[in-house]
Design a protein around this motif. Structure first.
Motif, mmCIF file in Angstrom:
data_model
loop_
_atom_site.group_PDB
_atom_site.id
_atom_site.type_symbol
_atom_site.label_atom_id
_atom_site.label_comp_id
_atom_site.label_asym_id
_atom_site.label_seq_id
_atom_site.Cartn_x
_atom_site.Cartn_y
_atom_site.Cartn_z
ATOM 1 N N TRP A 72 -98.219 7.320 47.178
ATOM 2 C CA TRP A 72 -98.804 8.189 46.152
ATOM 3 C C TRP A 72 -99.892 9.067 46.757
ATOM 4 N N GLY A 73 -100.657 8.516 47.671
ATOM 5 C CA GLY A 73 -101.700 9.306 48.327
ATOM 6 C C GLY A 73 -101.120 10.445 49.147
ATOM 7 N N TRP A 74 -100.084 10.164 49.947
ATOM 8 C CA TRP A 74 -99.430 11.213 50.736
ATOM 9 C C TRP A 74 -98.804 12.267 49.825
ATOM 10 N N ALA A 130 -99.235 2.564 46.988
ATOM 11 C CA ALA A 130 -100.477 3.341 46.911
ATOM 12 C C ALA A 130 -100.547 4.393 48.019
ATOM 13 N N ALA A 131 -100.123 4.020 49.229
ATOM 14 C CA ALA A 131 -100.162 4.972 50.342
ATOM 15 C C ALA A 131 -99.206 6.145 50.092
ATOM 16 N N GLY A 173 -101.579 14.423 48.291
ATOM 17 C CA GLY A 173 -102.148 15.283 49.319
ATOM 18 C C GLY A 173 -101.215 16.418 49.697
#
Length: 317
Positions: A227-229, A224-225, A232
């Motif tokens: 995918w977030g980076w 999840a982290a 962004g």
């Protein structure tokens, strides 16, 4: 609501989901790769048929516009992609981070950049020719730039790689140009069928590449982290691409119609070039991971372009 989504986006999502559930791996990989190569050959053959030699000559006469757009697309955005690739390394898997550099060295889209230029009241003629010429140029310059800026360890840049590029990309385009007088009318008389053939070829290439990524365990590599980076970083890169292209067009003192064409031509990146070229250069597993930023960027550029085009259309000329 689903019907309002761009057909190419729908096909890319379908290809990705199909590869996730039924990937072309093991004994099916070689057959899928051969089908993809044939589809890409047809794609570039049709592109050669579609772009008239007179339009090429006319577009090349506007050398100032084309040269600056090429420097922006292959130079400035390549460096931006390199910066994001280095920033993302460690936050996402290395090959996915390298995908930012690959994204940066690609040319503009043809269909969507032209469509949104038209929606925004821009210069459609120069948008079509510029995007087509940049795609022709991209066949020759995207790979050397990618290699020079740090992707050479992954790309097949030896004799076999050059032969693949010639046979699958350059040769069919050249044949299309040569046979234009015989088959060009058929291409222009059946635009819907040709457009769906283009979309099918691109989707097949994405399916084969993403199958390799699934085999490499992409869904386990990206948490999840990550995918977030990734999201962004792509939003930031998209902001730089659109903002920079608009500012460069202003610095060139382009009129509103030409500046609008420069905006979309300079900010869009082509999955139609990126997916086939990746399969020529990389093994499917590597190609699938490197293509992840391009696939998401393609979706984002379509989401951003529609309201932006409507806003530009409403502004005074």
């Amino acid at each position: 609501m689903f019907s309002r989504i761009d057909p190419m986006v729908r096909l890319l999502v379908l290809a990705t989901l199909l590869a996730s559930v039924f990937p072309a791996i093991g004994p099916y990989r070689d057959g899928a790769q051969a089908i993809s190569n044939a589809a890409v050959f047809l794609l570039f053959f049709l592109n050669g048929m579609r772009l008239s030699r007179s339009d090429v000559a006319k577009g090349m006469a506007n050398w100032r516009y084309l040269s600056v757009l090429a420097l922006w697309s292959f130079g400035a955005l390549a460096l931006v992609g390199l910066g994001f690739a280095r920033t993302m390394d460690g936050l996402v898997p290395p090959l996915v981070a390298l995908g930012f550099l690959y994204l940066g060295v690609l040319p503009s889209t043809v269909q969507s950049a032209t469509a949104y230029t038209s929606m925004a009241g821009g210069n459609v003629a120069i948008a079509v020719v510029a995007a087509a010429l940049l795609n022709m140029l991209g066949v020759f310059v995207s790979v050397p730039i990618f290699s020079a800026l740090g992707g050479g360890a992954e790309a097949e840049l030896g004799t076999s790689g050059l032969v693949k590029i010639f046979l699958v990309l350059i040769l069919p385009f050249a044949l299309g140009q040569v046979l234009q007088s015989r088959g060009g009318r058929f291409v222009h008389d059946h635009p819907v069928m040709i457009r769906w053939m283009d979309r099918a070829a691109i989707s097949i290439a994405v399916y084969v590449a993403f199958s390799g990524a699934v085999e490499q365990g992409i869904w386990g590599l990206l948490d999840a982290a990550s995918w977030g980076w990734l999201l962004g970083g792509l939003i930031a890169m998209l902001t730089v691409a659109y903002g920079g292209a608009w500012l460069v067009g202003g610095a060139m003192r382009l009129n509103r119609a030409d500046r609008t064409a420069f905006l979309f031509g300079g900010a869009h990146k082509s999955v139609a070039m990126g997916a086939p070229l990746a399969l020529v250069l990389f093994p499917p597993g590597t190609a699938g991971l490197i293509l992840v930023p391009l696939l998401i960027y393609h979706l984002l550029q379509l989401v951003v372009s529609a309201p932006l085009a409507n806003r530009l259309q409403a502004l005074p000329k």
